[in-house]
Design an enzyme around this catalytic site. Structure first.
Site, PDB file in Angstrom:
ATOM      1  N   ASP A 126      86.443  21.805  68.769  1.00 19.14           N
ATOM      2  CA  ASP A 126      85.872  20.676  68.035  1.00 19.14           C
ATOM      3  C   ASP A 126      86.475  20.623  66.629  1.00 19.14           C
ATOM      4  O   ASP A 126      86.246  21.527  65.821  1.00 19.14           O
ATOM      5  CB  ASP A 126      84.350  20.821  67.931  1.00 19.14           C
ATOM      6  N   TYR A 129      87.518  17.854  58.046  1.00 22.25           N
ATOM      7  CA  TYR A 129      87.429  19.305  57.832  1.00 22.25           C
ATOM      8  C   TYR A 129      88.653  19.830  57.065  1.00 22.25           C
ATOM      9  O   TYR A 129      88.644  20.966  56.589  1.00 22.25           O
ATOM     10  CB  TYR A 129      87.263  20.070  59.159  1.00 22.25           C
ATOM     11  N   LYS A 161      87.633  13.600  65.161  1.00 20.77           N
ATOM     12  CA  LYS A 161      86.682  12.558  64.734  1.00 20.77           C
ATOM     13  C   LYS A 161      87.273  11.659  63.656  1.00 20.77           C
ATOM     14  O   LYS A 161      87.987  12.139  62.759  1.00 20.77           O
ATOM     15  CB  LYS A 161      85.398  13.207  64.195  1.00 20.77           C
ATOM     16  N   HIS A 207      82.656   9.746  63.564  1.00 25.38           N
ATOM     17  CA  HIS A 207      81.986  10.949  63.034  1.00 25.38           C
ATOM     18  C   HIS A 207      80.556  10.654  62.580  1.00 25.38           C
ATOM     19  O   HIS A 207      79.637  11.427  62.848  1.00 25.38           O
ATOM     20  CB  HIS A 207      82.814  11.494  61.866  1.00 25.38           C
TER      21      HIS A 207
HETATM   22  N1  LIG Z   1      79.542  15.820  64.023  1.00 25.90           N
HETATM   23  C1  LIG Z   1      79.070  16.310  62.913  1.00 25.90           C
HETATM   24  O1  LIG Z   1      78.618  15.583  62.011  1.00 25.90           O
HETATM   25  C2  LIG Z   1      79.031  17.806  62.738  1.00 25.90           C
HETATM   26  C3  LIG Z   1      78.220  18.365  61.737  1.00 25.90           C
HETATM   27  C4  LIG Z   1      78.181  19.760  61.635  1.00 25.90           C
HETATM   28  C5  LIG Z   1      78.933  20.540  62.494  1.00 25.90           C
HETATM   29  N2  LIG Z   1      79.742  19.963  63.428  1.00 25.90           N
HETATM   30  C6  LIG Z   1      80.580  20.791  64.346  1.00 25.90           C
HETATM   31  O2  LIG Z   1      79.771  21.813  64.925  1.00 25.90           O
HETATM   32  C7  LIG Z   1      80.316  23.086  64.618  1.00 25.90           C
HETATM   33  C8  LIG Z   1      79.231  24.142  64.532  1.00 25.90           C
HETATM   34  O3  LIG Z   1      78.284  23.848  63.543  1.00 25.90           O
HETATM   35  P1  LIG Z   1      78.254  24.551  62.101  1.00 25.90           P
HETATM   36  O4  LIG Z   1      79.613  25.029  61.731  1.00 25.90           O
HETATM   37  O5  LIG Z   1      77.555  23.591  61.207  1.00 25.90           O
HETATM   38  O6  LIG Z   1      77.264  25.772  62.236  1.00 25.90           O
HETATM   39  P2  LIG Z   1      76.893  26.934  63.261  1.00 25.90           P
HETATM   40  O7  LIG Z   1      77.880  27.034  64.366  1.00 25.90           O
HETATM   41  O8  LIG Z   1      75.464  26.764  63.564  1.00 25.90           O
HETATM   42  O9  LIG Z   1      76.998  28.209  62.312  1.00 25.90           O
HETATM   43  C9  LIG Z   1      78.208  28.612  61.747  1.00 25.90           C
HETATM   44  C10 LIG Z   1      77.915  29.797  60.816  1.00 25.90           C
HETATM   45  O10 LIG Z   1      77.397  30.884  61.581  1.00 25.90           O
HETATM   46  C11 LIG Z   1      78.199  32.058  61.376  1.00 25.90           C
HETATM   47  N3  LIG Z   1      78.259  32.710  62.702  1.00 25.90           N
HETATM   48  C12 LIG Z   1      78.889  32.257  63.812  1.00 25.90           C
HETATM   49  N4  LIG Z   1      78.676  33.067  64.857  1.00 25.90           N
HETATM   50  C13 LIG Z   1      77.882  34.080  64.400  1.00 25.90           C
HETATM   51  C14 LIG Z   1      77.344  35.222  65.009  1.00 25.90           C
HETATM   52  N5  LIG Z   1      77.536  35.497  66.299  1.00 25.90           N
HETATM   53  N6  LIG Z   1      76.578  36.055  64.240  1.00 25.90           N
HETATM   54  C15 LIG Z   1      76.353  35.794  62.928  1.00 25.90           C
HETATM   55  N7  LIG Z   1      76.845  34.709  62.304  1.00 25.90           N
HETATM   56  C16 LIG Z   1      77.619  33.852  63.028  1.00 25.90           C
HETATM   57  C17 LIG Z   1      79.525  31.537  60.888  1.00 25.90           C
HETATM   58  O11 LIG Z   1      80.147  32.453  60.018  1.00 25.90           O
HETATM   59  P3  LIG Z   1      81.677  32.996  60.216  1.00 25.90           P
HETATM   60  O12 LIG Z   1      82.561  31.830  60.432  1.00 25.90           O
HETATM   61  O13 LIG Z   1      81.904  33.712  58.924  1.00 25.90           O
HETATM   62  O14 LIG Z   1      81.595  33.908  61.395  1.00 25.90           O
HETATM   63  C18 LIG Z   1      79.120  30.299  60.102  1.00 25.90           C
HETATM   64  O15 LIG Z   1      78.701  30.652  58.808  1.00 25.90           O
HETATM   65  C19 LIG Z   1      81.080  22.827  63.312  1.00 25.90           C
HETATM   66  O16 LIG Z   1      81.951  23.862  62.967  1.00 25.90           O
HETATM   67  C20 LIG Z   1      81.740  21.512  63.629  1.00 25.90           C
HETATM   68  O17 LIG Z   1      82.845  21.684  64.486  1.00 25.90           O
HETATM   69  C21 LIG Z   1      79.779  18.611  63.558  1.00 25.90           C
END
Ligand SMILES: NC(=O)c1ccc[n+]([C@@H]2O[C@H](COP(=O)([O-])OP(=O)(O)OC[C@H]3O[C@@H](n4cnc5c(N)ncnc54)[C@H](OP(=O)(O)O)[C@@H]3O)[C@@H](O)[C@H]2O)c1
Length: 312
Positions: A47, A52, A81, A114
């Site tokens: 994704d 980004y 996106k 997006h």
């Molecule tokens: N469409 C949209 O508007 C939108 C909005 C938000 C997100 N997204 C997409 O969704 C993806 C995921 O969401 P997100 O990045 O917001 O948050 P998330 O996946 O809920 O959390 C990411 C965070 O968790 C940490 N992490 C990951 N795996 C872990 C584990 N097993 N144990 C402990 N900590 C862990 C990561 O740190 P490290 O990297 O340091 O491991 C990072 O700080 C995004 O990266 C993006 O691609 C889309």
């Protein structure tokens, strides 16, 4: 033999892997290695997004991976996106081409609008409104969508969808589109389960992808909201000899069919951990207990970054 990755079937019949890798705030210098670790771990769904700011490095990683022969382009599901500043129909093709060039790809599997928010393009002189937020551009979603449909006709993207769309917006779009959105990517985790929206999407044949499935881990908006230290998730994790992250990820595609989930990490051990979710199953009691954690809590609060209560 490795467990096959569970797939969801989109309305068109295409198969999308249930677990993918997120890349928001995956820093330059790290995101490429994150992608390589993910490929080795078995991920086939990625994704990405222009906003980004790391698509060039993602593209370099994909090019290296294809050159090495570990996987072929057609083995992967790659999503990107369209950013808010590119909603004007005449800008959509160029935005998609820029993403493709940065990614060194000839097509995307999925291209999403997006946000249902159009901003004035960055090359316009007046950028901010009186509150300091980026100015809203008055572009109907249907006009942007028609330009997205042309990308499919041109063969640049195989599937199109949306992100952060509510039932009302989807309902409106379904009345005017030629190609139905196949995916709605939305925030979903145990504290924001979005049952009404997911059930509506399922009835319409729209697949949902869950973003921020780990609630971004840690303090959000100054609140100590942390799914990783939640006692209920912790108890279930202990029962299954899994980590809280694995419970939160597994829950997404087990609670309903047709959900995929895209946890983000660039750390090899976490990338592996987050994908190691196919060798156990949550039971009915676990699902019931997780359902009770729902509290409508959002990580992404567009009032803070767009000045608009998008979900009001
Ligand atoms: N469409 C949209 O508007 C939108 C909005 C938000 C997100 N997204 C997409 O969704 C993806 C995921 O969401 P997100 O990045 O917001 O948050 P998330 O996946 O809920 O959390 C990411 C965070 O968790 C940490 N992490 C990951 N795996 C872990 C584990 N097993 N144990 C402990 N900590 C862990 C990561 O740190 P490290 O990297 O340091 O491991 C990072 O700080 C995004 O990266 C993006 O691609 C889309």
């Amino acid at each position: 033999m490795a467990t096959p990755i569970p797939m969801s079937t989109l309305k068109s019949g295409a198969k999308i892997p249930c677990v993918g890798l997120g890349t928001w705030e995956a820093p330059k210098g790290e995101v490429g290695n994150g992608i390589k670790s993910a490929i080795e771990a078995g991920y086939r769904h990625f994704d990405l997004a222009a906003v980004y700011g790391n698509e060039k490095e993602c593209g370099e990683a994909f090019a290296e991976i294809f050159k090495s022969g570990i996987v072929k382009r057609e083995d992967l599901w790659i999503t990107s996106k369209l950013w808010n500043s590119e909603h004007r129909p005449e800008r959509v093709l160029a935005a998609c081409q820029k993403t493709l060039a940065d990614l060194q790809l000839t097509y995307l599997d999925l291209y999403l609008i997006h946000w249902p928010v159009a901003h004035v393009p960055k090359d316009e002189p007046e950028q901010t409104d009186s509150r300091g937020f980026t100015k809203i551009d008055h572009v109907p979603i249907a006009a942007t969508w028609a330009a997205m449909e042309e990308l499919v006709a041109k063969g640049l993207v195989k599937h199109i969808g949306v992100s952060n769309f509510t039932v009302a917006l989807l309902n409106d779009l379904l009345n005017s589109c030629k190609i139905q959105p196949e995916v709605n990517q939305i925030e979903m985790h145990p504290y924001n389960q979005q049952w009404d929206l997911v059930e509506y999407c399922q009835r319409q044949g729209i697949h949902c992808t869950a973003y921020s499935p780990l609630v971004r881990v840690g303090t959000v908006h100054g609140l100590p909201v942390n799914v990783m230290t939640d006692p209920v998730i912790g108890k279930i994790a202990e029962k299954h000899k899994k980590t809280p992250a694995q419970i939160a990820i597994r829950w997404q595609f087990q609670r309903m069919p047709n959900i995929s989930v895209i946890p983000k990490s660039t750390k090899k051990e976490r990338v592996i951990e987050n994908f190691n979710v196919f060798d156990f199953a949550l039971d009915d009691e676990d699902l019931k207990e997780i359902r009770a954690l729902d509290r409508g809590f959002r990580v992404c609060q567009p009032i803070d970054f767009f000045g608009l209560p998008v979900f009001a």
